[in-house]
Design a protein around this motif. Structure first.
Motif, short mmCIF file in Angstrom:
data_model
loop_
_atom_site.label_atom_id
_atom_site.label_comp_id
_atom_site.label_asym_id
_atom_site.label_seq_id
_atom_site.Cartn_x
_atom_site.Cartn_y
_atom_site.Cartn_z
N SER A 22 6.94 1.94 6.11
CA SER A 22 7.04 3.38 6.40
C SER A 22 7.89 3.58 7.65
N THR A 23 8.47 4.77 7.77
CA THR A 23 9.22 5.12 8.98
C THR A 23 8.23 5.58 10.04
N LEU A 24 8.27 4.92 11.20
CA LEU A 24 7.22 5.15 12.19
C LEU A 24 7.80 5.38 13.57
N ILE B 199 0.87 -1.18 0.00
CA ILE B 199 0.00 0.00 0.00
C ILE B 199 0.90 1.23 0.00
N GLY B 200 0.82 2.00 -1.08
CA GLY B 200 1.68 3.19 -1.24
C GLY B 200 2.65 2.98 -2.39
N ALA B 201 2.38 3.70 -3.51
CA ALA B 201 3.23 3.55 -4.71
C ALA B 201 4.16 4.75 -4.83
N LYS C 194 -2.18 9.32 10.24
CA LYS C 194 -3.54 9.04 9.76
C LYS C 194 -3.54 8.10 8.55
N TRP C 195 -2.50 8.19 7.71
CA TRP C 195 -2.47 7.33 6.53
C TRP C 195 -2.15 5.88 6.93
N VAL C 196 -1.28 5.75 7.93
CA VAL C 196 -0.94 4.40 8.41
C VAL C 196 -2.15 3.77 9.07
N GLU C 197 -2.83 4.57 9.87
CA GLU C 197 -4.02 4.05 10.55
C GLU C 197 -5.08 3.63 9.52
N ALA C 198 -5.23 4.47 8.47
CA ALA C 198 -6.23 4.14 7.43
C ALA C 198 -5.88 2.79 6.80
N CYS C 199 -4.57 2.57 6.57
CA CYS C 199 -4.16 1.29 5.97
C CYS C 199 -4.50 0.14 6.90
P1 NAD Z 1 5.34 9.06 -0.91
O1 NAD Z 1 4.54 10.22 -0.45
O2 NAD Z 1 6.19 9.16 -2.12
O3 NAD Z 1 4.34 7.82 -1.17
C1 NAD Z 1 3.33 7.44 -0.30
C2 NAD Z 1 2.11 7.00 -1.13
O4 NAD Z 1 1.16 6.41 -0.26
C3 NAD Z 1 1.40 8.13 -1.85
O5 NAD Z 1 1.39 7.89 -3.24
C4 NAD Z 1 -0.02 8.12 -1.26
O6 NAD Z 1 -1.04 8.42 -2.20
C5 NAD Z 1 -0.14 6.69 -0.79
N1 NAD Z 1 -1.16 6.47 0.26
C6 NAD Z 1 -1.31 7.15 1.43
N2 NAD Z 1 -2.31 6.61 2.14
C7 NAD Z 1 -2.81 5.58 1.43
C8 NAD Z 1 -3.87 4.64 1.65
N3 NAD Z 1 -4.57 4.62 2.78
N4 NAD Z 1 -4.11 3.73 0.68
C9 NAD Z 1 -3.39 3.71 -0.47
N5 NAD Z 1 -2.38 4.58 -0.73
C10 NAD Z 1 -2.10 5.50 0.21
O7 NAD Z 1 6.20 8.59 0.34
P2 NAD Z 1 7.63 7.85 0.33
O8 NAD Z 1 8.71 8.83 0.09
O9 NAD Z 1 7.52 6.62 -0.51
O10 NAD Z 1 7.74 7.44 1.87
C11 NAD Z 1 6.93 6.44 2.42
C12 NAD Z 1 7.45 6.09 3.80
O11 NAD Z 1 8.77 5.56 3.68
C13 NAD Z 1 7.56 7.27 4.75
O12 NAD Z 1 7.26 6.83 6.06
C14 NAD Z 1 9.03 7.66 4.68
O13 NAD Z 1 9.47 8.25 5.89
C15 NAD Z 1 9.70 6.31 4.48
N6 NAD Z 1 10.98 6.35 3.76
C16 NAD Z 1 11.14 7.16 2.67
C17 NAD Z 1 12.35 7.14 1.97
C18 NAD Z 1 12.56 8.00 0.76
O14 NAD Z 1 13.68 8.02 0.26
N7 NAD Z 1 11.59 8.72 0.26
C19 NAD Z 1 13.37 6.27 2.37
C20 NAD Z 1 13.17 5.45 3.48
C21 NAD Z 1 11.96 5.50 4.16
#
Ligand code: NAD
Ligand code: UGA
Length: 489
Positions: free
Chosen positions: A137-139, A14-16, A114-119
Motif C-alpha cells: 500500500s502507499t503509506l 492481504i487486500g484483493a 486503520k486498515w493497515v493497522e488492522a493488518c
Molecule cells: P482497493 O480498495 O481496490 O483494495 C483494497 C482491499 O483491501 C479491499 O478489497 C478491502 O476489502 C481489503 N481490506 C482492507 N482491510 C483489510 C483487512 N484488514 N483484511 C483483509 N482485507 C482488507 O485498493 P487498491 O486500489 O488496490 O489500493 C491499495 C493500496 O495500493 C493503496 O494504498 C493505494 O494507494 C495503493 N496503490 C494503488 C494503485 C491503483 O492503481 N489503484 C496503484 C499503486 C498503489
C-alpha cells in the motif's frame, strides 16, 4: 538471534483490490514454485475473483483474466481465510486501501491507516514463525515504524505468556507504481521495482521473486523511509504535470494557442519528456489526490508550510479545472441547461478501467445535473450501479415518462446504446478516452442532434476534420480560437 528463511514458498497478500489482485496474479504466473494466497474481508469481491466467468472478475484490466485463468487453482488462490493464510506465509504483502481520513486529527489530508493497522495486528496475532511483511500500500513516510512496533509487541506477548513460538519479523517497503488500464504491462515491464528496508537478507528474498522476470538493473534498493517517500513523491510529480498542462490549456483557450502544440513543443525537450502532458478533464483515480494531500499533511506536520502550500496547489488547480469545464458548458449552452439533454461519453477516470474513483466525470456530471441537465451517461465498462453510487441518484429507466415528475431530484439515464442517446441531444461531452469514441461518425450524429448542437471534447480524441461539414459547434480542451476577445493589447 536471527531466524532465517532461505526461500519464499508461501505468499499471502492481504487486500484483493486493484493492486493486490493484478500484482499477485503476475507473481504467481512468473513464480510457479510459490503458492500465492490473496485474502480479503470482502466476500463479494473474493466471490468474483473465483467466478467461472472470467469476464466477471471484480477488476477490469487488459490481460488480467488470461493470467488468472492460467494460475487460479494452481498456485494462485483467492479466499476470505485470513488467519489460516497468514499462519502459513513466509512473506505477507499488505495491499489494503489507505484513503484520506474523513474525521479526527488530520481529517481531509492525512491517510487513514486503520486498515493497515488492522493488518499488522492480524499478522502479529496469526503468524507462526519468521515472516517478512511487505508494505505494498502507499503509506506516509515512517509507517513501517508503526507496523514494526505492532509486530514487535506480539513477541513481547509470547515472552510474557512463556509461549514456545519463535516469531520474528522484517518489514520492507515495496510500493507499487502500476497504472490502472495498463497494470499488467506495468507489472511485467516495470520502469523500476523499489525495495526499501534495513535487512539485506529480507531485501534479497523479495528481490529474488522479482528477478524471475525483472532485469536486475531495474531493482532499486533504498532505506525504508526513502522508499515510502519516493512513492508519494512520484505521484505528486505526475499529478503536478497534469495540473501544469491543464493550467496552460486554460491559457491556450484564452489566447488562441493550442495546448497540443505546446505539449509537443515542450515535450520534445528531453529534460521535460513527452509523457503525461495530455490536457484533459482533470486527474482522477483513487491515488493522486489522496497521496498529495497526504504529502501536504506530512509537510505541515513537520512545520514546512511553504512546501505544503506548494503541493496543495496541484490539487486545488485540478478542482478548479473540473469546475471550469462544467461552467464553460453552461455558458456555451446559453447560460441554462434546464431540460437540455447532454450525452456523457465515458465515466471511468481513464480508459481501459472500470474504476471511477475520483473520476472528473463525477463532479462534472453533478454540476450539470445541478444546472437542470438530463444526462445520458455511457461507459463501456462502468456498472450503472457504480454511477448511481457516485452521483447519489438512481438512474431513470424510462426517460420519456418519468423525468418531469422527478426533475427536482436530478435526472440521468444509463445509455446502453450511444446512437439512440444522440437522438434529440443538445450536447455531447467526452470525458473518458475510450477507443470506441474515436471512430464516431459525427456527420451522422449531427443529423440526430437538436440544433444548435455542441460537442465538447475534454479528451482531445476527435480529429477536427471529422467535424467539418457537420453543423455541430465543436469545443476541444486547450484549443484557443483567435478572435477579438483574446487580443489583449
Ligand atoms: P482497493 O480498495 O481496490 O483494495 C483494497 C482491499 O483491501 C479491499 O478489497 C478491502 O476489502 C481489503 N481490506 C482492507 N482491510 C483489510 C483487512 N484488514 N483484511 C483483509 N482485507 C482488507 O485498493 P487498491 O486500489 O488496490 O489500493 C491499495 C493500496 O495500493 C493503496 O494504498 C493505494 O494507494 C495503493 N496503490 C494503488 C494503485 C491503483 O492503481 N489503484 C496503484 C499503486 C498503489
Ligand atoms: C497513477 C500513477 O500513474 C501510477 O504510477 C501509480 O502507481 C498510481 O497512480 C497509484 O499510485 O495509484 P493511475 O491513477 O492508475 O496511476 O492512472 P494514470 O495513468 O496516472 O492517470 C491518472 C489520471 O490522470 C487519469 O484521470 C488520467 O486521465 C489523467 N491523465 C494522465 C491526464 O489527464 N493526462 C495525462 O497526460 C496523463
Amino acid at each position: 538471534m536471527e531466524i532465517r528463511i532461505n526461500e519464499i514458498k508461501n505468499i499471502c497478500c492481504i487486500g484483493a483490490g486493484y493492486v493486490g489482485g493484478p500484482t499477485m496474479a503476475v507473481i504467481a504466473d512468473n513464480c510457479p514454485n510459490i503458492q500465492v494466497e490473496v485474502v480479503d474481508l470482502n466476500k463479494e469481491r473474493i466471490k468474483k475473483w473465483n467466478s467461472n466467468n472470467f469476464n466477471d472478475l471484480p477488476i477490469y484490466e487488459p490481460g488480467l483474466s488470461e493470467i488468472v485463468k492460467r494460475c487460479r487453482g494452481k498456485n494462485l488462490h483467492f479466499s476470505n481465510f485470513i488467519k489460516e493464510n497468514i499462519e502459513k506465509a513466509d512473506m505477507i504483502f499488505i495491499s489494503v486501501n489507505t484513503p484520506t481520513k474523513e474525521k479526527g486529527l488530520g481529517a481531509g489530508k492525512a491517510s487513514n491507516l486503520k486498515w493497515v493497522e488492522a493488518c499488522a495486528r492480524q499478522v502479529a496475532k496469526y503468524s507462526s514463525r519468521h515472516t517478512i511483511v511487505v508494505e505494498k500500500s502507499t503509506l506516509p513516510v515512517r509507517t513501517a515504524e508503526v507496523i514494526k512496533s505492532i509486530l514487535d509487541s506480539s513477541q513481547e506477548e509470547i515472552l510474557n505468556n512463556n509461549e514456545n513460538k519463535k516469531k520474528s519479523f522484517d518489514v520492507l517497503s515495496n510500493p507499487e507504481f502500476l497504472s490502472e488500464g495498463t497494470a499488467i504491462k506495468d507489472l511485467l515491464y516495470p520502469d523500476r521495482v523499489l525495495i526499501g528496508g534495513d535487512n539485506q537478507r529480507a531485501i534479497n528474498l523479495l528481490s529474488n521473486i522479482y528477478l524471475k522476470w525483472v532485469p536486475k538493473d531495474k531493482i532499486i534498493e533504498t532505506n525504508i523511509w526513502s522508499s515510502e517517500l519516493a512513492k508519494l513523491t512520484a505521484n505528486a510529480f505526475l499529478a503536478q504535470r497534469i495540473s501544469s498542462i491543464n493550467s496552460i490549456g486554460a491559457l491556450c483557450e484564452a489566447t488562441g494557442a493550442d495546448v497540443r502544440e505546446v505539449s509537443r513543443a515542450i515535450g520534445s525537450d528531453s529534460r521535460i519528456g513527452s509523457k503525461f502532458l495530455d490536457a484533459g478533464p482533470g486527474f482522477g483515480g483513487s491515488c493522486f489526490k489522496k497521496d498529495i494531500l497526504n504529502l501536504v499533511y506530512l509537510c505541515e506536520y513537520f512545520g514546512l508550510k511553504e512546501v505544503a502550500d506548494y503541493w496543495h496547489e496541484v490539487v486545488k488547480l485540478n478542482t478548479w479545472h473540473q469546475k471550469r469545464i462544467s461552467k464553460l458548458i453552461v455558458k456555451k449552452l446559453f447560460g441554462t441547461l434546464t431540460n437540455k439533454k447532454i450525452v456523457i461519453l465515458g465515466f471511468a477516470f481513464k480508459n481501459n478501467t472500470n474504476d471511477t474513483r475520483e473520476s472528473a466525470a463525477i463532479q462534472i456530471c453533478k454540476d450539470l445535473i445541478d444546472e437542470g441537465a438530463i444526462l445520458f451517461i455511457h461507459d463501456p465498462k462502468v456498472d450503472p450501479k457504480q454511477i448511481s453510487l457516485d452521483l447519489g441518484i438512481s438512474p431513470i429507466k424510462n426517460i420519456n415518462q418519468e423525468y418531469k415528475n422527478d426533475f427536482n431530484k436530478g435526472i440521468w439515464h444509463f445509455a446502453e446504446n450511444i446512437s439512440e442517446a444522440f437522438i434529440g441531444s443538445d450536447a455531447v461531452l467526452i470525458l473518458t478516452e475510450w477507443d470506441q469514441y474515436k471512430d464516431i461518425n459525427w456527420f451522422e450524429v449531427s443529423k440526430l442532434m437538436r440544433k444548435p448542437s455542441w460537442v465538447f471534447d475534454a479528451r482531445s480524441i476527435i480529429n477536427p476534420t471529422s467535424m467539418k461539414n457537420t453543423n455541430i459547434n465543436f469545443w476541444r480542451i486547450g484549443e484557443g480560437l483567435l478572435n477579438e476577445d483574446n487580443i489583449f493589447f
